[in-house]
Enzyme design. Structure first.
Site, PDB file in Angstrom:
ATOM      1  N   GLU A 270       5.528   5.981   2.651  1.00 16.64           N
ATOM      2  CA  GLU A 270       4.318   5.266   3.094  1.00 16.64           C
ATOM      3  C   GLU A 270       4.464   3.756   2.918  1.00 16.64           C
ATOM      4  OE1 GLU A 270       0.433   6.756   2.468  1.00 16.64           O
ATOM      5  OE2 GLU A 270       1.103   8.807   2.142  1.00 16.64           O
ATOM      6  N   GLY A 271       5.676   3.281   3.139  1.00 15.84           N
ATOM      7  CA  GLY A 271       5.982   1.860   3.000  1.00 15.84           C
ATOM      8  C   GLY A 271       6.686   1.598   1.688  1.00 15.84           C
TER       9      GLY A 271
END
Length: 645
Positions: A423-424
């Site tokens: 998620e990043g």
């Protein structure tokens, strides 16, 4: 084999990301103002509180969930690397797959705060339970439909999701991670104009092995009547042409159902486009803004458990005549763990309430929460392993086999490691937040920040920038942080809030100095920008801890006094880190590191690698290539529950 790659230049990739970025700020943002040197305490204080009716419903649900979770065996999931079907059935019957889905669509309609608490609870049984629910509800079908779906789509899909139709989000590809400009999966409009045909391969599809519904990002070719671009679709996972070719295995999260999914001429009705053709990346980024809060929830759960084990063990284990927790070396670790756990929970609680209120734009706050929680929770788990010594490195199963308490300390370290990547990654989060932090400077600088601009354009831009900075810079000279009586309602914590105010102004000035020094080259100073972001992250955490402690003190003076102690300890520790990061902005080894890295990549130090064997040599390519066509692999897709249609 023909490798399917979309070739783009560095400039094209940046432009693509910039066009997808949400540039408007219709609502205030505490974090955005912080990076501009404005400490807007009024945006987070008094601490937001839940609606009483919503809170009552949440307490009832969470009580039922806790009773159910007490019947589950996390060790079974770890041992078999699989979540039992009946566990999922029980969660579905409680409504866990529709916690945030509105009641009008069959969900529980609870708040982000309640959802976070549920993730903390199920994650404490085994982290993959939290991943199952968050991948389904935070980034799977429910969230993008909530943000950009049509009413027809919500009526058609959300009730199924609420009943337990597991969903997954498919963006990453074998050669595409955080650079969506190179997305190779295509969605070609059919001749009758009624559908699209999707072709491509998606990697690391969390829940993809067991999902019934998918959110798929694919590139639509530009053609007559079609603007083209990255587009998001809801896709039935049992559609002809979809094959789950592999279930991936990882160092942690051993029950996670993560796979490789191939699409071959998969027909998707045009009615399944989310938000419009070419709007897919905006849908994805909008989904992640709130969806990222599931990571801090998982991290808070782990931190709480680590603290509990560290406290109990440090009282039990005796060395040199007293419990190890009373030795200063271990006491320092316990202090860090307790204070930081309080801060992580404060960030999670504040961000969740802000998401529920909808009064503020929290895109930066959610990113900061994800970044900070993933980094600090891992440090907490690492400290637990160190405090436990050899027992921290030993598996829970081995400990139990020789008659000791089955403490999975090494497992929590393995499970938490992924949070700094998915998620990043932390590096991508630094760059994303930095882009928002320097936005005002880029707008003011205009062509000064454009390496393609000629001398005349730069001269005009300089005149424009001077007007902005002439009014902005003087405001950063003095503020409430220099007034000894400021924030007096916070008692002993007031001095920390004064520090935050002063540091925010210093941070903004430092960003300006960086802009003045490097101009267009600033975007390449990733380590400098990373430090800027990290300082802001610490200031956000300090603010969250202080406003939460003050709320707790106003509710219960006795309990609040303990909260004040933790907030004070955290702020003292954070201030030392902030001071160090400010120092490192200008006194560092960045240039040396870049020079050594370039020499390493050239092979100048290849002699340093001599004397070892590399067992990975000859086992396959660094990145898997693929070609369009039907799958030759067995379809590994399966379902936890009967089809909900």
């Amino acid at each position: 084999m023909v490798e399917q790659q979309v070739k783009v230049t560095e400039q094209e990739a940046r432009q693509f990301a910039e066009e997808a970025r949400e540039t408007g700020w219709a609502k205030p943002s505490f974090a955005k103002e912080l990076y501009l040197g404005h400490f807007r305490l009024d945006l987070v204080h008094p601490h937001p509180r839940p609606d009483p009716e919503d809170d009552d419903r949440a307490r009832s649900f969470l009580a039922d969930l806790r009773r159910y979770c007490e019947t589950l065996d996390g060790a079974l999931i770890e041992r078999e690397a699989k979540i039992p079907d009946d566990y999922v059935k029980g969660l579905a019957e409680l409504g866990c797959f529709g916690i945030k889905i509105p009641r009008a669509y069959g969900g529980l309609g609870l708040t982000q705060v309640a959802y976070n608490e549920a993730l903390v609870l199920v994650g404490s049984v085994h982290p993959t339970l939290g991943v199952l629910l968050s991948a389904h509800q935070s980034i799977g079908v429910p969230e993008p439909l909530k943000l950009a779906g049509s009413e027809e789509q919500k009526q058609r899909f959300l009730p199924r999701c609420a009943k337990g139709a597991v969903s997954a989000f498919l963006l990453t590809e074998p050669d595409v991670g955080s650079d969506p400009a190179r997305l190779a999966t295509t969605a070609t409009p059919t001749e009758d104009g009624e559908a699209y045909e999707i072709n491509g391969v998606k990697l690391w599809t969390t829940n993809g092995v067991v999902a019934e519904l998918l959110v798929v990002a694919a590139r639509v070719p530009r053609s007559e009547g079609h603007p083209g671009g990255v587009t998001a679709f809801v896709v039935e996972a049992d559609s002809p042409g979809i094959t789950v070719e592999n279930r991936n295995q990882f160092m942690g999260l051993r029950g996670i159902e993560n796979g490789v999914t191939r699409f071959h001429d998969v027909r998707v009705p045009k009615e399944n486009v989310i938000g419009g053709e070419g709007k897919g990346l905006k849908v994805v980024l909008g989904t992640l803004n709130t969806g990222r809060l599931s990571v801090p929830a998982a991290c808070a759960a782990s931190a709480k458990w680590c603290l509990k084990i560290a406290r109990e063990w440090s009282n039990e284990r005796v060395q040199w005549g007293k419990p190890v927790g009373k030795h200063e070396a271990v006491a320092q670790k316990l202090s860090f763990m307790a204070a930081t756990t309080y801060a992580l929970e404060s960030i999670l609680e504040l961000s969740g309430h802000m998401a529920d209120q909808g009064r503020n734009d929290i895109r930066i706050e959610a990113a900061l929460a994800k970044l900070y929680a993933s980094e600090m929770a891992y440090k907490i788990a690492d400290e637990l392993v160190q405090i436990r010594g050899g027992r921290g490195y030993e598996t829970a199963e081995s400990l139990a086999a020789r008659g000791e308490r089955a403490v999975p300390a090494e497992q929590i370290l393995r499970d938490l490691r992924i949070n700094r990547i998915f998620e990043g990654s932390s590096e991508i989060m630094h760059l994303m937040i930095a882009r928002e932090a320097v936005d005002a400077h880029l707008q003011a600088a205009g062509d000064l920040a454009d390496p393609e601009a000629d001398t005349r354009r730069k001269a005009r831009a300089a005149a424009k920038a001077s007007g902005f900075y002439a009014t902005w810079l003087p405001k950063l000279v003095a503020g409430k942080g220099q007034v000894p009586t400021s924030y007096s309602e916070f008692g002993t914590l007031a001095k920390h809030l004064r520090f935050v105010e002063r540091a925010a102004r210093k941070l903004a000035r430092s960003t300006f100095y960086g802009m003045a020094r490097w101009q267009a080259g600033l975007e390449k100073k990733q380590v400098f920008l990373g430090r800027i972001v990290t300082i802001g992250t610490e200031l956000f955490a300090m603010s969250a801890a202080c406003v939460r402690a003050e709320m707790q003190r106003s509710d219960d003076p006795d309990a609040g006094a303990k909260a004040y102690e933790l907030a004070d300890a955290f702020c003292r520790q954070a201030r030392q880190r902030v001071d160090q990061f400010f120092h490192d902005l200008w006194d560092n080894t960045d240039d040396t590191d870049v020079r050594i890295a370039k020499a390493t990549l050239r092979g100048d130090y290849i002699w340093l690698e001599a004397g070892v064997l590399d067992p990975s040599e000859g086992t396959g390519p660094w990145i898997t290539s693929w070609e369009p066509g039907p799958s030759a692999a067995e379809n590994l897709a399966r379902r936890f529950l009967p089809n909900t249609r």
